[in-house]
Design an enzyme around this catalytic site. Structure first.
Site, short mmCIF file in Angstrom:
data_model
loop_
_atom_site.label_atom_id
_atom_site.label_comp_id
_atom_site.label_asym_id
_atom_site.label_seq_id
_atom_site.Cartn_x
_atom_site.Cartn_y
_atom_site.Cartn_z
N SER A 23 0.89 -1.23 -0.09
CA SER A 23 -0.02 -0.08 0.07
C SER A 23 1.04 1.39 -0.11
CB SER A 23 -0.93 0.00 1.42
OG SER A 23 -2.05 0.65 1.13
N PRO A 24 0.51 2.20 -0.58
CA PRO A 24 1.08 3.53 -0.58
C PRO A 24 1.29 3.94 0.76
CG PRO A 24 -0.75 3.83 -1.92
CD PRO A 24 -0.79 2.49 -1.35
N ALA A 58 2.30 8.52 -2.19
CA ALA A 58 1.60 9.68 -2.87
C ALA A 58 2.61 10.47 -3.42
CB ALA A 58 0.65 10.54 -1.88
N GLN A 100 1.51 6.33 -7.37
CA GLN A 100 0.39 6.90 -6.93
C GLN A 100 0.39 8.34 -6.98
OE1 GLN A 100 -0.88 7.36 -2.59
NE2 GLN A 100 -2.92 6.33 -3.21
N TYR A 181 -8.18 14.17 0.44
CA TYR A 181 -7.23 15.10 -0.53
C TYR A 181 -8.00 15.50 -1.83
CZ TYR A 181 -3.57 13.24 2.44
OH TYR A 181 -2.88 13.00 3.62
N ARG A 229 -7.68 4.99 -5.80
CA ARG A 229 -8.08 4.67 -4.48
C ARG A 229 -9.13 5.65 -4.19
NH1 ARG A 229 -4.85 3.80 1.12
NH2 ARG A 229 -4.21 1.91 -0.05
N LEU A 302 -5.96 -2.75 8.21
CA LEU A 302 -5.99 -3.68 9.25
C LEU A 302 -6.12 -5.22 8.65
CD1 LEU A 302 -7.55 -2.02 12.30
CD2 LEU A 302 -5.12 -2.76 12.02
N ARG A 325 1.17 -1.24 7.13
CA ARG A 325 1.74 -1.29 8.28
C ARG A 325 2.46 -2.97 8.45
NH1 ARG A 325 -2.51 1.61 11.91
NH2 ARG A 325 -3.78 0.60 10.32
C1 LIG Z 1 3.26 5.82 7.13
C2 LIG Z 1 1.88 5.86 6.32
C3 LIG Z 1 1.89 6.57 5.25
C4 LIG Z 1 0.69 6.55 4.41
N1 LIG Z 1 0.84 7.22 3.16
C5 LIG Z 1 -0.28 7.02 2.20
C6 LIG Z 1 0.03 7.52 1.08
O1 LIG Z 1 0.89 8.06 0.65
N2 LIG Z 1 -1.37 7.17 0.05
C7 LIG Z 1 -2.36 6.51 0.59
O2 LIG Z 1 -3.26 6.49 -0.27
N3 LIG Z 1 -2.43 6.07 1.74
C8 LIG Z 1 -1.40 6.15 2.68
N4 LIG Z 1 -1.35 5.51 3.91
C9 LIG Z 1 -2.48 4.49 4.26
C10 LIG Z 1 -2.06 3.09 3.93
O3 LIG Z 1 -1.87 3.09 2.51
C11 LIG Z 1 -3.23 2.20 4.34
O4 LIG Z 1 -4.41 2.60 3.65
C12 LIG Z 1 -3.45 2.24 5.80
O5 LIG Z 1 -2.59 2.34 6.76
C13 LIG Z 1 -4.21 1.12 6.23
O6 LIG Z 1 -3.54 -0.16 5.97
P1 LIG Z 1 -2.68 -0.93 7.16
O7 LIG Z 1 -3.90 -1.34 8.52
O8 LIG Z 1 -2.31 -2.29 6.39
O9 LIG Z 1 -1.84 0.01 7.63
C14 LIG Z 1 -0.05 5.64 4.97
C15 LIG Z 1 -0.14 4.93 5.96
C16 LIG Z 1 0.88 4.96 6.58
C17 LIG Z 1 0.97 4.09 8.04
#
Ligand SMILES: Cc1cc2nc3c(=O)[nH]c(=O)nc-3n(C[C@H](O)[C@H](O)[C@H](O)COP(=O)(O)O)c2cc1C
Length: 355
Positions: A23-24, A58, A100, A181, A229, A302, A325
């Site tokens: 994921s980004p 992003a 992205q 955004y 997204r 999650l 994460r």
């Molecule tokens: C450090 C960090 C930076 C993130 N930056 C972006 C981003 O640049 N673009 C985006 O679409 N989501 C971003 N997210 C959201 C994640 O891509 C993801 O949707 C969110 O963390 C939930 O997934 P997870 O539970 O697997 O962490 C970010 C999340 C984290 C933790």
């Protein structure tokens, strides 16, 4: 036979070796929008770890589309050149990589997170942020409403950045149209108070995103996948908030204009009730969008175990499992998941003795 986590997936002419997607995640490590050694190691190690698709953090299409002065960008040739070796390394490991593209709109102009992420004033390198309407998204600043000419220029900026992404060698492009955004600021009635052709009705509020999708489709090869997204819901009961039915309707329109994949995230202007943030809590959004439109969907949020990830694909709730994460905690999650699920997946020769 039904698909599972390690089944390949073809999107246009691109074949992913499995359904695991990085994921980004913004790294705030790119002065002048330039990626460097950090990104090579950060993205490269997840490619070594076996993900099918990496989606970069992003990446802004114009300097004032950033959150901070440390976000990655794709508005000039130096940035294209900086991405190239990273893209090539990732691809050499058998992974694919999408960039992205985004614009922060009224959420821009902030200090680095380690400096407090406060609004960065003009005399410290910040800028006047612009959004769909004059709104205050971070309680520290009020954005100006974009003019129609500025909106049209932004569509062109996105198309130009998409063209640069092709030059950099990316396999696909994802538009970040969620998390409060700029695209989301337009399609949600919570933040779009315009009365021109970009506000009011559903068709008008999605116009900026749809116009951008069309412009990007013209700027990239026909065989290149285009992902979006979305924030599937606003986590708000307000009348003008964005709801899941709107996301289904929007996805159907995006599909007509050549979008191949929708990843269903959520929120951006508010948080859900904390008790609802439980494992897999956003999966129902992906499931509903997939069921009602048939588009390829990514589930995110999650998801932390191989069994959860596999079940999402086997059950048909989602086509792609998007991890953020958990991949920070363990870059080798896919290699470990294959073992846990008793499945074969290519292991880098250098690591054969470990997996
Ligand atoms: C450090 C960090 C930076 C993130 N930056 C972006 C981003 O640049 N673009 C985006 O679409 N989501 C971003 N997210 C959201 C994640 O891509 C993801 O949707 C969110 O963390 C939930 O997934 P997870 O539970 O697997 O962490 C970010 C999340 C984290 C933790």
């Amino acid at each position: 036979m039904s698909a599972s986590l390690f089944s390949p997936l073809q999107i246009r002419s691109l074949t992913l070796k499995n359904r695991l997607v990085m994921s980004p995640m913004q790294q705030y490590s790119s002065p002048d929008g330039l990626v460097g050694a950090w990104h090579l190691v950060h993205l490269g190690s997840r490619a070594v770890g076996g993900v099918g698709l990496i989606i970069t953090e992003a990446t802004a299409v114009t300097p004032t589309g950033r959150n901070t002065l440390f976000d990655t960008g794709l508005w000039n040739a130096a940035q294209v050149a900086a991405w190239q070796p990273i893209v090539q390394f990732v691809q050499a490991q058998g992974a694919k990589i999408a960039v992205q593209l985004w614009h922060s709109g009224g959420k821009g102009s902030h200090a680095h997170p380690t400096a407090g992420f406060h609004y960065l004033p003009l005399n410290e390198g910040g800028w006047t942020t612009k959004s769909a309407s004059a709104v205050s998204l971070d309680k520290q600043q009020t954005s100006e409403a974009l003019t129609v000419a500025e909106i049209e220029a932004l569509v062109a900026d996105f198309a130009a950045a998409a063209h640069r992404a092709v030059q950099a060698g990316f396999d696909a492009i994802e538009l970040h149209a969620g998390h409060g955004y700029l695209f989301h600021q337009f399609y949600s009635g919570l933040t779009n108070h315009r009365s021109d052709e970009y506000g009011g009705s559903f068709e008008n509020r999605i116009r900026f995103l749809v116009d951008t999708v069309r412009a990007i489709r013209e700027a990239i090869p026909a065989e290149m996948p285009l992902l979006v997204r979305l924030s599937a819901v606003d986590f708000s009961d307000e009348e003008h908030a964005w709801h899941l039915a709107d996301s289904v309707r929007l996805t159907a329109v995006l599909q007509q204009h050549g979008v191949d994949v929708v990843t269903a995230s959520a929120g951006g202007f508010g948080m859900p009730d904390k008790t609802k943030v439980v494992p897999l809590y956003q999966v129902p959004y992906a499931e509903k969008i997939k069921a009602d439109t048939g588009i390829i969907t990514g589930a995110v949020g999650l998801i932390t175990t191989p069994e959860q990830a596999n079940e999402l694909v086997v059950s048909g709730q989602a086509d792609l499992v998007v991890l953020a994460r958990e991949l920070l905690r363990d870059p080798y999650f896919p290699l470990r998941a294959a073992k846990a699920l008793h499945t074969e997946t290519p292991v880098p020769v250098q690591y054969l003795r470990a997996f």
